[in-house]
Scaffold this motif. Structure first.
Motif, PDB file in Angstrom:
ATOM      1  N   THR A  69       0.829  -1.201   0.000  1.00 12.50           N
ATOM      2  CA  THR A  69       0.000   0.000   0.000  1.00 12.50           C
ATOM      3  C   THR A  69       0.865   1.253   0.000  1.00 12.50           C
ATOM      4  O   THR A  69       2.016   1.232   0.443  1.00 12.50           O
ATOM      5  N   ILE A  70       0.302   2.341  -0.486  1.00 11.98           N
ATOM      6  CA  ILE A  70       1.022   3.616  -0.512  1.00 11.98           C
ATOM      7  C   ILE A  70       1.006   4.203   0.902  1.00 11.98           C
ATOM      8  O   ILE A  70      -0.055   4.432   1.488  1.00 11.98           O
ATOM      9  N   GLU A  71       2.183   4.437   1.430  1.00 12.42           N
ATOM     10  CA  GLU A  71       2.324   4.884   2.818  1.00 12.42           C
ATOM     11  C   GLU A  71       2.732   6.351   2.944  1.00 12.42           C
ATOM     12  O   GLU A  71       2.519   6.954   3.991  1.00 12.42           O
ATOM     13  N   GLU A 129       5.660   6.414  -1.933  1.00 15.25           N
ATOM     14  CA  GLU A 129       6.443   5.299  -1.383  1.00 15.25           C
ATOM     15  C   GLU A 129       5.481   4.289  -0.794  1.00 15.25           C
ATOM     16  O   GLU A 129       4.506   4.660  -0.125  1.00 15.25           O
ATOM     17  N   ASP A 130       5.757   3.010  -1.049  1.00 13.97           N
ATOM     18  CA  ASP A 130       4.845   1.992  -0.541  1.00 13.97           C
ATOM     19  C   ASP A 130       5.366   1.383   0.755  1.00 13.97           C
ATOM     20  O   ASP A 130       6.454   1.731   1.243  1.00 13.97           O
ATOM     21  N   SER A 131       4.593   0.457   1.312  1.00 20.61           N
ATOM     22  CA  SER A 131       4.906  -0.115   2.619  1.00 20.61           C
ATOM     23  C   SER A 131       6.137  -1.005   2.585  1.00 20.61           C
ATOM     24  O   SER A 131       6.663  -1.378   3.638  1.00 20.61           O
ATOM     25  N   ASP A 132       6.623  -1.325   1.403  1.00 21.47           N
ATOM     26  CA  ASP A 132       7.836  -2.120   1.269  1.00 21.47           C
ATOM     27  C   ASP A 132       9.060  -1.257   0.997  1.00 21.47           C
ATOM     28  O   ASP A 132      10.149  -1.774   0.782  1.00 21.47           O
ATOM     29  N   GLY A 133       8.867   0.078   0.950  1.00 21.10           N
ATOM     30  CA  GLY A 133       9.973   0.984   0.695  1.00 21.10           C
ATOM     31  C   GLY A 133      10.216   1.299  -0.765  1.00 21.10           C
ATOM     32  O   GLY A 133      11.101   2.102  -1.091  1.00 21.10           O
ATOM     33  N   ALA A 134       9.454   0.693  -1.661  1.00 21.06           N
ATOM     34  CA  ALA A 134       9.591   1.029  -3.083  1.00 21.06           C
ATOM     35  C   ALA A 134       8.998   2.417  -3.325  1.00 21.06           C
ATOM     36  O   ALA A 134       8.044   2.824  -2.659  1.00 21.06           O
ATOM     37  N   LEU A 140      -3.363   7.492   0.261  1.00 23.97           N
ATOM     38  CA  LEU A 140      -2.664   6.816   1.351  1.00 23.97           C
ATOM     39  C   LEU A 140      -3.436   5.588   1.812  1.00 23.97           C
ATOM     40  O   LEU A 140      -4.648   5.627   2.011  1.00 23.97           O
ATOM     41  N   GLY A 141      -2.727   4.500   1.944  1.00 26.65           N
ATOM     42  CA  GLY A 141      -3.331   3.264   2.408  1.00 26.65           C
ATOM     43  C   GLY A 141      -3.914   2.398   1.310  1.00 26.65           C
ATOM     44  O   GLY A 141      -4.365   1.288   1.588  1.00 26.65           O
ATOM     45  N   ARG A 142      -3.891   2.873   0.056  1.00 23.52           N
ATOM     46  CA  ARG A 142      -4.434   2.051  -1.031  1.00 23.52           C
ATOM     47  C   ARG A 142      -3.297   1.384  -1.784  1.00 23.52           C
ATOM     48  O   ARG A 142      -2.178   1.883  -1.835  1.00 23.52           O
ATOM     49  N   GLY A 143      -3.590   0.246  -2.389  1.00 23.91           N
ATOM     50  CA  GLY A 143      -2.581  -0.455  -3.151  1.00 23.91           C
ATOM     51  C   GLY A 143      -2.342   0.199  -4.496  1.00 23.91           C
ATOM     52  O   GLY A 143      -3.250   0.797  -5.081  1.00 23.91           O
ATOM     53  N   VAL A 144      -1.116   0.078  -4.971  1.00 25.54           N
ATOM     54  CA  VAL A 144      -0.803   0.586  -6.304  1.00 25.54           C
ATOM     55  C   VAL A 144      -1.501  -0.264  -7.355  1.00 25.54           C
ATOM     56  O   VAL A 144      -2.036   0.237  -8.337  1.00 25.54           O
ATOM     57  N   GLY A 162      -2.348   1.510 -14.128  1.00 24.37           N
ATOM     58  CA  GLY A 162      -3.606   2.153 -14.507  1.00 24.37           C
ATOM     59  C   GLY A 162      -4.689   2.085 -13.456  1.00 24.37           C
ATOM     60  O   GLY A 162      -5.647   2.860 -13.514  1.00 24.37           O
ATOM     61  N   GLU A 163      -4.577   1.192 -12.476  1.00 22.53           N
ATOM     62  CA  GLU A 163      -5.626   1.069 -11.462  1.00 22.53           C
ATOM     63  C   GLU A 163      -5.748   2.318 -10.605  1.00 22.53           C
ATOM     64  O   GLU A 163      -6.855   2.755 -10.285  1.00 22.53           O
ATOM     65  N   LEU A 164      -4.618   2.889 -10.213  1.00 18.66           N
ATOM     66  CA  LEU A 164      -4.651   4.089  -9.367  1.00 18.66           C
ATOM     67  C   LEU A 164      -5.326   5.231 -10.111  1.00 18.66           C
ATOM     68  O   LEU A 164      -6.186   5.929  -9.567  1.00 18.66           O
ATOM     69  N   TRP A 165      -4.954   5.428 -11.373  1.00 20.41           N
ATOM     70  CA  TRP A 165      -5.538   6.517 -12.163  1.00 20.41           C
ATOM     71  C   TRP A 165      -7.044   6.329 -12.307  1.00 20.41           C
ATOM     72  O   TRP A 165      -7.817   7.272 -12.099  1.00 20.41           O
ATOM     73  N   ALA A 166      -7.479   5.125 -12.647  1.00 23.10           N
ATOM     74  CA  ALA A 166      -8.902   4.883 -12.842  1.00 23.10           C
ATOM     75  C   ALA A 166      -9.676   5.084 -11.545  1.00 23.10           C
ATOM     76  O   ALA A 166     -10.749   5.713 -11.531  1.00 23.10           O
ATOM     77  N   GLY A 167      -9.133   4.586 -10.442  1.00 21.35           N
ATOM     78  CA  GLY A 167      -9.823   4.724  -9.171  1.00 21.35           C
ATOM     79  C   GLY A 167      -9.933   6.167  -8.727  1.00 21.35           C
ATOM     80  O   GLY A 167     -10.999   6.619  -8.288  1.00 21.35           O
TER      81      GLY A 167
END
Length: 379
Positions: free
Chosen positions: A2-4, A37-42, A73-77, A81-86
């Protein structure tokens, strides 16, 4: 994952020579860079359109931080295209409430660029290769743009020395002087060189018709936005039928449906979506492929900082076709500082082998231009 965390940085670099268009003048060079940045540091980098209006950069940064971040924040990447559509769906009422469709689209486009950069980094491949796993170009040709038609001679000469073979000048100021300057520039072109013209939506249909009649013998590569992007389809068709100069547009078209109408409408020869204004990477790669399948040319529009330019280059490399990358010939440290050898070598933008967009951090030399820096995190 998730985006942190979201970081937003706004910059304004002064210029000695303002950038003049038919609709107004840019008196500095702004940029809004976003890092997620995501919860894995990427992490991934994106850029949000901020050229216009003059107060746009700070406004878009605050729009992201104060009105959109809660949806990020808190949503998965997720998949590309999923982030943009959502976010497009979930911000519809918010944008409708204030009528600020453009700023919302631009912020979401910047976030989409960052999400694609993050996903390509996680895959360990350049963004272009992730978009086109079957094969992406290793470099793309550039053309020099942003040149006022009455002051383009020296800039064209400098671009020519750097290996650039095509140039685009801004017109739409004074009709008689514009035409005289265009004729002079065309007469000075060398073998294999080309000149394009951009009116920035300056004219009525009748004015555009007069121009294409007068300029038809110049051999211009294309005529960009001679009339409003929102002009009726009939007006574009009338102009296309009367013009021997190919017509180009796209930076001010938004939405899959409108791009499909533009691609299939028969008026345009060159399609130019802007990755930081609408659609981000996911939306623009779809437009590019649709345009190429229809036999049109895809040449991404861009006139901003280094992150958006890199994203535009990766898009073009992934899409393929005969298109060129727009490279603003005016001074812009918020672009040039990202590229140690300059954004173009011998007239080409080299994609390279680094993952994502190939950008690890903002260059230290642009820190002096920073006007805002904020971070917001989950929880």
């Amino acid at each position: 994952m998730t985006i942190e965390r979201i970081n937003v940085d706004v910059f304004r670099a002064p210029v000695t020579r303002p950038v003049a268009t038919s609709f107004g003048v840019m008196r500095d060079r702004p940029a809004v860079f976003v890092r997620i940045e995501d919860s894995d540091g990427a992490f991934g980098w994106g850029e949000i359109f901020a050229n216009w209006p003059s107060a746009g950069a700070e406004h878009r940064a605050r729009l992201l931080l104060e009105d959109i971040a809660d949806l990020v924040l808190g949503r998965g990447v997720g998949a590309p295209g999923e982030l943009w559509a959502g976010l497009t769906r979930e911000t519809h009422v918010r944008a409708l409430q204030c009528g600020e469709w453009g700023p919302f689209r631009q912020v979401i486009a910047g976030l989409d660029i960052a999400a694609h950069d993050l996903l390509a980094r996680r895959a360990g491949v350049p963004l272009a290769k992730m978009l086109a796993p079957g094969g992406a170009a290793e470099s793309v040709p550039v053309y020099a743009s942003g040149l006022h038609v009455s002051a383009a001679t020296d800039a064209i000469a400098a671009a020519r020395e750097a290996g650039v073979r095509a140039f685009k000048v801004k017109i739409g100021f004074d009709a008689m002087r514009d035409m005289a300057d265009l004729r002079m520039l065309c007469a000075d072109l060398g073998e294999g060189e080309g000149l394009m013209a951009d009116a920035n939506q300056a004219w009525t249909l009748s004015e555009a018709l007069r121009f294409v009649e007068t300029a038809g013998d110049l051999g211009l590569g294309w005529l960009e936005e001679p009339i409003g992007a929102d002009a009726p389809a009939d007006a574009w068709h009338t102009l296309a039928q009367a013009s021997s100069i190919p017509l180009a547009a796209g930076e001010n078209i938004v939405g899959h449906a409108d791009f499909t109408r533009a691609v299939q409408g028969g008026a345009l020869a060159v399609v130019q979506p802007d990755v930081a204004k609408w659609g981000g990477v996911g939306g623009c790669i779809g437009v590019a492929r649709e345009a190429l399948e229809a036999g049109l040319n895809y040449c991404p529009h861009f006139l901003g900082g280094g992150i958006g330019l890199a994203a535009s280059a990766h898009l073009l490399a992934a899409a393929g076709g005969p298109g060129m990358l727009e490279l603003d010939a005016n001074d812009n440290p918020l672009r040039d500082a990202f590229f140690a050898q300059g954004p173009a070598a011998r007239g080409d933008f080299v994609i390279g082998a680094r993952p994502g967009l190939g950008i690890e951090a903002l260059p230290e030399e642009i820190a002096r231009y920073r006007t805002l820096s904020r971070e917001t995190a989950k929880g």
